[in-house]
Design a protein around this motif. Structure first.
Motif, PDB file in Angstrom:
ATOM      1  N   GLY A   1       0.637  -1.452  -0.031  1.00  0.00           N
ATOM      2  CA  GLY A   1       0.228  -0.715  -0.252  1.00  0.00           C
ATOM      3  C   GLY A   1       0.989   1.717  -0.118  1.00  0.00           C
ATOM      4  O   GLY A   1       1.822   1.347   0.525  1.00  0.00           O
ATOM      5  N   ILE A   2       0.429   2.030  -1.226  1.00  0.00           N
ATOM      6  CA  ILE A   2       0.837   3.784  -0.721  1.00  0.00           C
ATOM      7  C   ILE A   2       0.998   4.217  -0.707  1.00  0.00           C
ATOM      8  O   ILE A   2      -0.538   4.751  -1.501  1.00  0.00           O
ATOM      9  N   LYS A   3       1.445   5.742   0.008  1.00  0.00           N
ATOM     10  CA  LYS A   3       0.504   6.557   0.330  1.00  0.00           C
ATOM     11  C   LYS A   3       1.406   7.857  -0.397  1.00  0.00           C
ATOM     12  O   LYS A   3       2.425   8.242  -0.745  1.00  0.00           O
ATOM     13  N   LEU A   4       1.202   7.971  -1.898  1.00  0.00           N
ATOM     14  CA  LEU A   4       1.636   8.489  -3.027  1.00  0.00           C
ATOM     15  C   LEU A   4       0.906  10.719  -2.314  1.00  0.00           C
ATOM     16  O   LEU A   4       0.142  10.821  -1.418  1.00  0.00           O
ATOM     17  N   GLY A   5       2.138  11.207  -3.184  1.00  0.00           N
ATOM     18  CA  GLY A   5       1.968  12.382  -2.650  1.00  0.00           C
ATOM     19  C   GLY A   5       3.399  13.093  -1.930  1.00  0.00           C
ATOM     20  O   GLY A   5       2.797  14.488  -1.823  1.00  0.00           O
ATOM     21  N   ARG A   6       3.546  12.703  -1.383  1.00  0.00           N
ATOM     22  CA  ARG A   6       4.319  13.305   0.274  1.00  0.00           C
ATOM     23  C   ARG A   6       5.988  13.047  -1.050  1.00  0.00           C
ATOM     24  O   ARG A   6       6.668  13.393  -1.158  1.00  0.00           O
ATOM     25  N   TYR A   7       6.114  11.847  -0.834  1.00  0.00           N
ATOM     26  CA  TYR A   7       7.251  11.917  -1.749  1.00  0.00           C
ATOM     27  C   TYR A   7       7.307  11.059  -3.084  1.00  0.00           C
ATOM     28  O   TYR A   7       8.521  11.695  -3.816  1.00  0.00           O
ATOM     29  N   ILE A   8       6.428  10.241  -3.665  1.00  0.00           N
ATOM     30  CA  ILE A   8       6.523  10.379  -5.143  1.00  0.00           C
ATOM     31  C   ILE A   8       4.967  10.384  -5.295  1.00  0.00           C
ATOM     32  O   ILE A   8       4.132  10.671  -4.507  1.00  0.00           O
ATOM     33  N   ASP A   9       4.847  11.197  -6.475  1.00  0.00           N
ATOM     34  CA  ASP A   9       3.607  11.374  -6.771  1.00  0.00           C
ATOM     35  C   ASP A   9       2.410  10.020  -7.358  1.00  0.00           C
ATOM     36  O   ASP A   9       1.768  10.031  -7.164  1.00  0.00           O
ATOM     37  N   THR A  10       3.182   9.514  -8.181  1.00  0.00           N
ATOM     38  CA  THR A  10       2.932   8.320  -9.015  1.00  0.00           C
ATOM     39  C   THR A  10       3.757   7.221  -9.342  1.00  0.00           C
ATOM     40  O   THR A  10       4.972   7.160  -8.741  1.00  0.00           O
ATOM     41  N   VAL A  11       2.581   6.047  -9.361  1.00  0.00           N
ATOM     42  CA  VAL A  11       4.015   4.728  -9.703  1.00  0.00           C
ATOM     43  C   VAL A  11       4.222   4.249 -10.971  1.00  0.00           C
ATOM     44  O   VAL A  11       3.359   4.818 -11.208  1.00  0.00           O
ATOM     45  N   PRO A  12       4.985   3.983 -11.450  1.00  0.00           N
ATOM     46  CA  PRO A  12       5.322   4.065 -12.675  1.00  0.00           C
ATOM     47  C   PRO A  12       5.460   2.659 -13.138  1.00  0.00           C
ATOM     48  O   PRO A  12       4.509   2.389 -12.926  1.00  0.00           O
ATOM     49  N   PRO A  13       4.865   3.572 -14.694  1.00  0.00           N
ATOM     50  CA  PRO A  13       3.583   2.181 -15.143  1.00  0.00           C
ATOM     51  C   PRO A  13       4.446   0.731 -15.380  1.00  0.00           C
ATOM     52  O   PRO A  13       3.962   0.457 -15.436  1.00  0.00           O
ATOM     53  N   ALA A  14       5.691   1.320 -15.424  1.00  0.00           N
ATOM     54  CA  ALA A  14       6.925  -0.175 -15.358  1.00  0.00           C
ATOM     55  C   ALA A  14       5.938  -1.126 -14.383  1.00  0.00           C
ATOM     56  O   ALA A  14       6.076  -2.418 -14.479  1.00  0.00           O
ATOM     57  N   SER A  15       6.382  -0.272 -13.135  1.00  0.00           N
ATOM     58  CA  SER A  15       5.729  -0.933 -12.197  1.00  0.00           C
ATOM     59  C   SER A  15       4.954  -1.460 -12.145  1.00  0.00           C
ATOM     60  O   SER A  15       4.051  -2.626 -11.584  1.00  0.00           O
ATOM     61  N   LEU A  16       3.718  -1.135 -12.542  1.00  0.00           N
ATOM     62  CA  LEU A  16       2.335  -1.137 -12.711  1.00  0.00           C
ATOM     63  C   LEU A  16       1.905  -2.632 -13.370  1.00  0.00           C
ATOM     64  O   LEU A  16       1.270  -3.554 -13.178  1.00  0.00           O
TER      65      LEU A  16
END
Length: 562
Positions: free
Chosen positions: A95-110
């Motif tokens: 579970g990732i809380k976005l907006g603090r240190y990264i804004d989006t999850v890279p497409p390759a990771s998804l």
């Protein structure tokens, strides 16, 4: 692009939390699944927080990982390799809380997460990790309490079965009914003692790789290993899940308790329940062993007396045998089963029953449906079987089939043994003679054919007479004096002995021997001349041919080497 949370936790077992169930808790109700929705049924057993770069090495199977992306803030693309490593280690999801240190999850990771079915979840921005850990942990504790309560109820019901006089079959039947599974109780090496469950469930288990073609649970492979895991089935429509635990009483290993379910995944709560059930099985086994120990002693004493002719008249013997459930009022044969040399040497563990007792139990189980009136008794170093006799061919076929069943494919740590069979006898008064024949057959058969031999007394031929000679040194001397340099343990000597043996078997028919050995006729004539230079003119002296034939048999029987 985010995917709405799809709530399917209602299908989860009460004692187990899945990723889907976790996302249904109030604290995570606003989460989005970014990828890996196929993994929503992964079990969540604990939580962890990822704030170090090498988090993979600190994770354990079943963990749900929480992160704000701090550890990958300078290299978000590294999340792809992290997801692959977490999936390999059996992590439930991240579970990732976005907006603090990264804004989006890279497409390759998804893309990687989607391919692996590894849930990647976007956590609500207003929820703290402490809230998630607290509510999630409380939910897990409640589920564990439910699991313990259910296991207690199961154990009490199984104990009631035992107190009502039920044995392992009744306990296994009750277990299969309570858990809605197919259940097996086996020996430590996987031979079935009893099985229960719906016929269609048992059919799926029997056709799966969890059992070999003799019906033995593969305790030496993943398909039959301890723990909970999926098992491939013979049909795409029949997913099979296994949960297997040990049946132990103190330090003694009595076997395995296995549960199989189709259409659902067995997990930790099932293992917990099976552990409780296994304790009941161990109780029943210990009780049955204590009761049977007394009867086994009487049976063993009776068979010992029987083999030396001290069991009384034929009528008394038949009546006494009937008290044990044995049918001796018919033509009989005796079979002796002995562990091969070395099998007892490395079987000194105190955690298992003695080897001969285990082998006798396996034989009795396999013989029960073949001859319900047969006697199977474990003595100190051998198992003695007294069963109904048929023609030699049919008797040998029955024993060979029995041996194949007991040996299975040799897995599960089972020990090698050899078998000797007697001639048929018409009366219990002839059993001492039949026992002597079977004991001779197993001893000489092993000398001639090596370990794991199965030998009928009538197949021994002249070896029967040679086995009666107690002076082995004299036999060895005769063989070496007769065969001379052919008695040496060299490739050339062994090759010439094979040629000599075939020449003697064909009554010195050079053409037939050459065809059998695939030699040119002149090549065999040359070998024959060489043999006569070493051994003498055996082609013209029948007495010398007899000596040579006996010497070859002595060499084969005694395994003489120098």
């Amino acid at each position: 692009m985010t995917t709405p949370v799809r709530h399917t936790a209602a299908d989860d077992p009460p004692g187990r939390m899945t990723v889907s169930g976790l996302l249904e808790t109030s604290v995570l109700a606003g989460s989005d699944i970014l990828a890996g929705s196929d993994g929503l049924t992964r079990e969540v057993a604990r939580f962890n927080v990822m704030e170090v770069p090498d988090i993979e090495r600190w994770t354990r199977p079943g963990e749900f990982l929480l992160t704000a992306g701090y550890a990958i803030r300078h290299s978000p693309d590294r999340l792809t390799s992290v997801i692959e490593a977490l999936h390999t280690r059996g992590v439930a999801g991240i579970g990732i809380k976005l907006g603090r240190y990264i804004d989006t999850v890279p497409p390759a990771s998804l893309e990687t997460a989607e391919r692996l079915g590894f849930p990647v979840v976007s956590l609500p921005s207003g929820v703290s990790f402490d809230d998630i850990l607290t509510e999630g942990s409380i939910d897990l504790v409640n589920r564990h309490v439910h699991t313990m309560n259910q296991a207690d109820v199961l154990q009490r019901r199984l104990v009631d079965v035992v107190l009502a006089g039920g044995g392992l079959p009744a306990v296994t039947e009750a277990l299969a009914h309570e858990l809605n599974v197919a259940a097996l109780v086996t020996t430590p090496d996987g031979r079935q003692i009893t099985a229960a469950g719906a016929p269609e469930k048992l059919d799926v288990v029997r056709s799966s790789p969890a059992l070999d073609d003799t019906g033995r649970l593969r305790t030496e492979s993943l398909d039959g290993a301890l723990g909970a895991h999926p098992v491939p089935a013979d049909s795409e429509d029949a997913s099979l899940s296994a949960a297997i635990v040990g049946v132990r009483a103190g330090d003694t290993d009595h076997g395995r308790l296995a549960a199989f379910a189709t259409g659902r995944t067995l997990g930790r709560e099932d293992l917990f329940a099976l552990d409780r059930a296994a304790s009941v099985c161990a109780l029943v086994t210990t009780r049955d062993l204590a009761v049977s120990a007394v009867e086994d002693k009487y049976q063993a004493d009776f068979v010992r007396d029987l083999t030396v002719g001290r069991a009384g008249s034929a009528e008394q013997t038949i009546a006494h045998a009937r008290d044990f459930g044995w049918d001796f009022d018919r033509p009989l044969m005796v079979v002796v089963v002995e562990p091969d040399p070395g099998a007892l040497d490395d079987d000194t563990s105190s955690t298992r029953r003695p080897l001969v007792e285990r082998q006798a139990g396996a034989i009795a189980g396999a013989l029960a449906h073949r001859d319900s009136g047969a006697a199977v008794v474990a003595l100190s170093t051998e198992t003695v079987i007294i069963l109904g006799a048929e023609t030699r061919e049919r008797s040998e076929a029955k024993i060979n089939d029995l041996v194949r069943t007991v040996r299975g494919r040799g897995g599960g740590g089972r020990k090698p043994f050899s078998v000797g069979m007697s001639r048929s006898c018409d009366s219990p008064a002839e059993i001492p003679t039949a026992y002597s024949q079977a004991a001779t057959a197993v001893r000489v058969g092993r000398q001639v054919a090596g370990g794991e031999s199965v030998t009928h007394f009538d197949a021994l031929g002249v070896y029967r007479l040679l086995s009666l000679v107690e002076d082995q040194a004299e036999l060895e001397s005769f063989a070496r004096e007769t065969l001379r340099e052919l008695a040496d343990d060299t490739d050339e000597a062994r090759d010439l002995r094979r040629t000599l043996d075939l020449l003697l078997a064909t009554n010195i028919n050079v053409a037939e021997t050459a065809r059998t050995l695939h030699f040119h006729y002149n090549t065999l004539r040359y070998r024959l001349a060489k043999l006569e230079r070493v051994l003498g003119p055996f082609t013209t002296k029948p007495g010398l041919r007899l000596d040579l034939s006996l010497a070859l048999k002595i060499l084969a029987m005694r395994g003489l080497r120098r």
